[in-house]
Structure formats: structure tokens, C-alpha cells
Design a protein around this motif. Structure first.
Motif, PDB file in Angstrom:
ATOM      1  N   ALA A 158       0.828  -1.212   0.000  1.00  0.00           N
ATOM      2  CA  ALA A 158       0.000   0.000   0.000  1.00  0.00           C
ATOM      3  C   ALA A 158       0.860   1.260   0.000  1.00  0.00           C
ATOM      4  O   ALA A 158       0.598   2.203  -0.760  1.00  0.00           O
ATOM      5  CB  ALA A 158      -0.950  -0.006   1.198  1.00  0.00           C
ATOM      6  N   THR A 159       1.887   1.288   0.848  1.00  0.00           N
ATOM      7  CA  THR A 159       2.700   2.520   0.902  1.00  0.00           C
ATOM      8  C   THR A 159       3.367   2.767  -0.448  1.00  0.00           C
ATOM      9  O   THR A 159       3.553   3.920  -0.852  1.00  0.00           O
ATOM     10  CB  THR A 159       3.773   2.473   2.013  1.00  0.00           C
ATOM     11  N   VAL A 211      -4.100   0.133   7.741  1.00  0.00           N
ATOM     12  CA  VAL A 211      -3.873  -0.504   9.044  1.00  0.00           C
ATOM     13  C   VAL A 211      -4.692  -1.788   9.086  1.00  0.00           C
ATOM     14  O   VAL A 211      -5.703  -1.921   8.387  1.00  0.00           O
ATOM     15  CB  VAL A 211      -4.272   0.412  10.231  1.00  0.00           C
ATOM     16  N   SER A 212      -4.252  -2.716   9.900  1.00  0.00           N
ATOM     17  CA  SER A 212      -5.016  -3.952  10.075  1.00  0.00           C
ATOM     18  C   SER A 212      -6.347  -3.613  10.715  1.00  0.00           C
ATOM     19  O   SER A 212      -6.396  -2.865  11.703  1.00  0.00           O
ATOM     20  CB  SER A 212      -4.242  -4.926  10.971  1.00  0.00           C
ATOM     21  N   ARG A 271      -8.853  -1.453  14.992  1.00  0.00           N
ATOM     22  CA  ARG A 271      -7.812  -1.136  14.006  1.00  0.00           C
ATOM     23  C   ARG A 271      -6.474  -1.103  14.718  1.00  0.00           C
ATOM     24  O   ARG A 271      -6.372  -0.512  15.799  1.00  0.00           O
ATOM     25  CB  ARG A 271      -8.113   0.206  13.355  1.00  0.00           C
ATOM     26  N   PHE A 272      -5.463  -1.740  14.142  1.00  0.00           N
ATOM     27  CA  PHE A 272      -4.203  -1.849  14.883  1.00  0.00           C
ATOM     28  C   PHE A 272      -2.983  -1.933  13.980  1.00  0.00           C
ATOM     29  O   PHE A 272      -3.056  -2.316  12.823  1.00  0.00           O
ATOM     30  CB  PHE A 272      -4.243  -3.057  15.836  1.00  0.00           C
ATOM     31  N   GLN A 286      -7.133  -1.942   5.700  1.00  0.00           N
ATOM     32  CA  GLN A 286      -8.078  -0.932   5.240  1.00  0.00           C
ATOM     33  C   GLN A 286      -7.419   0.445   5.331  1.00  0.00           C
ATOM     34  O   GLN A 286      -6.648   0.708   6.252  1.00  0.00           O
ATOM     35  CB  GLN A 286      -9.352  -0.945   6.104  1.00  0.00           C
ATOM     36  N   PRO A 287      -7.718   1.322   4.362  1.00  0.00           N
ATOM     37  CA  PRO A 287      -7.067   2.638   4.356  1.00  0.00           C
ATOM     38  C   PRO A 287      -7.496   3.514   5.531  1.00  0.00           C
ATOM     39  O   PRO A 287      -8.615   3.383   6.034  1.00  0.00           O
ATOM     40  CB  PRO A 287      -7.515   3.250   3.021  1.00  0.00           C
ATOM     41  N   VAL A 288      -6.571   4.374   5.948  1.00  0.00           N
ATOM     42  CA  VAL A 288      -6.882   5.380   6.969  1.00  0.00           C
ATOM     43  C   VAL A 288      -6.564   6.754   6.374  1.00  0.00           C
ATOM     44  O   VAL A 288      -5.974   6.863   5.285  1.00  0.00           O
ATOM     45  CB  VAL A 288      -6.086   5.158   8.269  1.00  0.00           C
TER      46      VAL A 288
END
Lengths: 389, 139
Positions: free
Chosen positions: B21-22, B29-30, B38-39, B57-59
Motif C-alpha cells: 500500500a505505501t 492498518v489492520s 484497528r491496529f 483498510q485505508p486510513v
């Protein structure tokens, strides 16, 4: 309340340190064996009576598995139990607790608990340790982690640089009375404030020393220990707690400071309270860790540790004489075995110029794990030691 | 000349989705489908409810400085050329905390705990792009 089955039934019978400091000419193995030999001689236990061997994992020195059994072989032992244990600087006290459990269960009679560490010659690059989510930013080792801990303390409670300096200065003053300490030259809080930043907000004098050396403790039943050469040092209380809360709270935890449970367990088992402690020997890799422990273990109120420390409370003659040997910060990084050794000296009345008169209750702590990981995993171990009455 | 390379992430089966993703300029984040926890760091099992229904999932990439340090004496020789350099722990608006660094043009004298920041990216090579942070613009 019923009496805890481990309370007062086991003892630290013998203790030994190797030469330590910047010591050339021997290895991690050599330091370990030297310390074990000294511990055996200290209490005069016949070697063939030692039937348990616990050794701390020398994780960054590249030793392979089976380490404890190899140490036993080099000591000429064929123990019933041998195990390499790994909780970082919490391991020595963890080994002592495990030894007491083995003995209580009838699985061993006398257990030697030992470690060795070799950092010298410098230039051996310790195996890189840390998380793929921290290392790429240059956040490596315990020191950056403790920098974050200090930053949070300063933000939340307003602790100041000179308050951290007082901790380091007090322990150095104690080390000046310890002939075997690695650093004995006293310094003031002002000297601390002039020392360079290593990982801001941590200064050089907030950080422990780098030490080669080893240590060993022999645990046996109180009954057996009474017949050996030295006065028995009684294990009155013991506790542990493991977590990751200081930076990355685990979702299931409450918000009590991490480590609090380790002290509660030890004090509860011993039937004492923090204010009963005559000498505290707190694992002091870095000054903010001492701040944290003093609060978590119940010696000072939430957020009030800094100002309390600044009154000189930790000095000999103060409210809570702490790290009377100098600790990791000044005696040397003996992985916490230096703390246990000092606790035994205080109970045996052999601490010389730094003896705390009539010391009845000694509280010793270990701290370790992998604070450089993300999340940082933390292990706390505690012991309450008393005289044999 | 002899140089020591900086250590880079070695993605594992549990973490490669994060680094994938990066590389595309996204922060994930998980995220647990069962309890919505979310962690970070990533794992395949939720530490809160032990569900296996965890995905990336995106933050928003927005958060606040939780802690910051300035490394003057690096513990690894590859970082000597950067010193003094900062490391931050950022608490994302969505909850998880993560390590990062404030971009070099940041005025460190203006940094404090609580400073609003937003993610930006530094491409290291074809595989690895590191999330970095800069002072948040706007509100």
C-alpha cells in the motif's frame, strides 16, 4: 488469607560476580563460568548438589540454542533441569523465581542461575534487532524507546531534566562507595545537565554503562541454605508482569502503569507495603525507567515522582535509599544481577560504606524484553528479600 | 568506498500488504471485521477479539505527534550521516500509533506532543516506500 506456599521457604544461598567493566581476554562463556565458580565458593555448596542450571539467553552475542546445557557441561554438572530463559534484563529475577518453583515442586534441590555478557572488544556489531516498522527510521535499541518514555513523562507530568539528573547523580554518589563500580567519580545535577544529548531528551548521564561481565546466584531451600557458609537471604515475595503498555496500549489492558502488578504480587506475598521497603534496587537502564518504576510500584503518587526524587529521596539517608551499589548507571550493566548481589549484601550486612542500617526489607526489580520492538514488549520481575529470622 | 546501507523493512506474509500500500501512496492498518478494532503493527489475528477476519483498510493519514525524539548518537552506523535526526510516534486519528519521521524541512523547535501531522511518502527503492510525516495543513 492463606500463606503463599513460596513465601519464606527458599533462599538465595550464594552469589558471585565475575570481573566486570571493560575486560579483555575472556568471552561470554568465560564470564559466565567465572561468576558461577565465585557463587559456588561464596556459599560452599558441594558442586554435585547443584541439580538445576538456568542461564539467561545472550541474545545479541550470537550464541546458539542449548546454551544452559552447555554452561552446565562446562561447570561439570549433569543437572536434572536446565533451561535458557529470555526476558532481557528481567531474566535474572525470573530465573530465581523459576528455581524456587522447581525446588518447591521437588524437581531440583539447588539451582544455579547465571548470565554472561561480552561487548568488548567493540566493533562486534550486535545483531540488528528491532521492528521493520521502527528500524527504517533509525529508531533502534532500548535507548530510543526510553527517549520516547521520557518525552511522554515530561509531557504528562512536567518532569524536568534536573529531576532525571538527580537520579543519576544519587546513584553515582552511591557508586563512589562501591570499590568495584565501573564509574566512581561523583557528578552534580549541573554536570548532568551539561552532558551531551544522546537521544534527546536523554543525555549521556541518563544512560547506563556498557559492561562485560557475568553473575550467578544459587537458590536452594531455606532449610538447606541455613547449613551453608553465608547467612541465608530469604525470598519473601516474588512477582512478574508482562505487557506492552507504555507506548502501545494493548486493548485489553486497563490504564494502570505497566509493571504495577509485578510489585503488587511481590508485596502481597511478602505481606509488606512499599513504605516498609528499607532498600530499593530498581532496574535502571535509563533514568526515565526509574521514574516509571517508582510510580508503578507504588513508591510515589501518580505524576509526583519527579519532585519527590528532587528532594533527595533516593540517596543514602533519604526516604528510600535506592541502588546503593550504583546500579546499571554507575556500577555497571550486570543485567540486574548486580542489583540482586547488592540486595544480598544489604541483608548479609556486608555492604560496607553503603550499608543501610537495620535493612529488613529489600525490594529488587528486573526489567527487559524487547522495548525496541513495535509494539515494545516489556517484562517486569520483582523480589522481596528479607533476613532469616 | 565502503558504505553501510540503512536497514530496510523485510516484508513478511503478515506485513507485505502494508508495504504494498505505501508503495502506491496509501496508508493502511489492520482492521478487524468482527470487532472493528484497528491496529498496528499488522497481524493476521485481532489482538482484541482473536478473530481471523482481519484485512488492511485505508486510513486518513492524519494524526497527532504522540512522542518525538532527536537522535544525536545513532546506534547503527548507517544513520550517522543523518544525525541529528528526529523520530516520531504518531497517533493516527483512527487510533493506532506508528513510528515515522518528520520530513527534514520541519522546524523542530515548533514540534510538541499533540502537533497535528499528515502522512507523506519517501520512495526508497522499487520495493519500499516509507511513510513520513509533515505538519498538517488546513484544519
Amino acid at each position: 488469607m492463606s500463606r503463599h506456599p513460596l513465601k519464606g521457604t527458599h533462599a538465595l544461598a550464594g552469589v558471585g560476580l565475575s570481573r566486570f567493566g571493560k575486560v579483555w581476554g575472556t568471552s561470554c562463556l568465560g564470564f559466565t563460568l567465572e561468576a558461577c565458580k565465585n557463587a559456588i565458593e561464596d556459599c560452599g555448596i558441594p558442586r554435585d548438589e547443584i541439580d538445576g542450571c538456568l542461564v539467561s539467553m545472550p541474545a545479541i552475542m550470537g550464541e546458539q540454542h542449548g546454551w544452559a546445557t552447555r554452561i552446565a557441561a562446562h561447570l561439570g554438572l549433569e543437572p536434572r533441569l536446565a533451561c535458557t530463559m529470555d526476558m532481557g534484563g528481567a531474566t535474572p529475577i525470573g530465573m530465581i523465581q523459576t528455581a524456587a518453583l522447581y525446588i518447591e515442586a521437588g524437581m531440583a534441590n539447588a539451582v544455579i542461575c547465571c548470565f554472561g555478557m561480552q561487548n568488548n572488544p567493540q566493533g562486534i556489531m550486535p545483531q540488528l534487532f528491532g521492528s521493520q516498522f521502527a528500524i527504517p527510521y533509525g529508531d533502534i535499541g532500548a535507548i530510543t524507546f526510553m527517549g520516547h518514555v521520557a518525552r511522554r513523562q515530561m509531557h504528562l507530568y512536567g518532569y524536568t531534566g534536573p529531576q532525571y539528573g538527580e537520579i543519576a547523580s544519587a546513584f553515582r554518589e552511591h557508586a563512589s562507595r562501591n570499590p568495584s563500580a565501573q564509574k566512581r567519580e561523583p557528578f552534580t545535577v549541573e554536570d548532568h545537565q551539561r552532558s551531551p544529548y544522546i537521544v534527546e531528551p536523554l543525555r549521556l548521564l541518563d544512560c547506563c554503562l556498557v559492561t562485560d561481565g557475568g553473575g550467578a546466584v544459587i537458590v536452594t531451600s531455606l532449610e538447606r541454605a541455613r547449613d551453608l557458609k553465608q547467612p541465608a537471604v530469604v525470598i519473601a515475595g516474588a512477582g512478574q508482569e508482562h505487557g506492552a503498555e507504555m507506548i502501545f496500549p494493548a486493548p485489553q489492558r486497563n490504564q494502570a502503569p505497566s509493571g504495577a502488578g509485578a510489585a503488587r504480587a511481590a508485596f502481597g506475598m511478602a505481606g509488606v507495603l512499599p513504605h516498609d521497603v528499607d532498600v530499593a534496587l530498581l532496574y535502571d537502564g535509563f533514568t526515565p525507567l526509574v521514574m516509571h518504576e517508582l510510580e508503578a510500584f507504588g513508591f510515589a503518587k501518580h505524576g509526583e515522582v519527579g519532585p519527590w526524587v528532587a528532594t533527595g529521596a533516593l540517596r543514602l539517608g533519604g526516604e528510600l535509599p535506592t541502588n546503593t551499589h550504583g546500579g546499571l548507571l554507575s556500577e555497571g550493566h550486570l543485567f540486574g544481577v548486580g542489583h540482586i548481589t547488592e540486595g544480598m549484601r544489604q541483608i548479609r550486612r556486608s555492604a560496607g560504606e553503603r550499608q543501610v542500617q537495620d535493612a529488613e526489607v529489600v525490594f529488587v526489580t528486573g526489567f527487559g524484553g524487547a522495548p525496541h520492538e513495535a509494539p515494545p514488549t516489556l517484562s517486569y520481575t520483582t523480589l522481596v528479600l528479607t533476613q532469616d529470622r | 568506498m565502503f558504505t553501510i546501507d540503512k536497514p530496510l523493512p523485510s516484508p513478511t506474509e503478515d506485513t507485505e500488504g502494508y508495504w504494498d500500500a505505501t508503495r502506491e501512496g496509501k496508508l493502511v492498518v489492520s482492521t478487524c471485521a468482527s470487532c472493528a478494532h484497528r491496529f498496528l503493527p499488522p497481524a493476521k489475528i485481532c489482538p482484541k477479539c482473536l478473530s481471523s477476519e482481519v484485512s488492511f483498510q485505508p486510513v486518513s493519514g492524519r494524526g497527532r505527534v504522540f512522542s518525538w525524539i532527536v537522535v544525536h548518537r545513532p546506534q547503527h552506523p548507517a544513520f550517522l550521516e543523518d544525525a541529528p535526526y528526529n523520530v516520531v510516534i504518531v497517533e493516527l486519528d483512527e487510533g493506532p500509533r506508528m513510528h515515522g519521521r518528520l520530513v527534514p524541512e520541519t522546524d523542530l523547535s515548533a514540534v510538541s506532543v499533540g502537533l497535528p501531522v499528515e502522512v507523506t511518502y519517501q520512495k526508497i527503492n522499487d520495493q519500499i516506500t516509507l511513510p513520513m510525516f509533515k505538519a498538517a495543513t488546513g484544519t
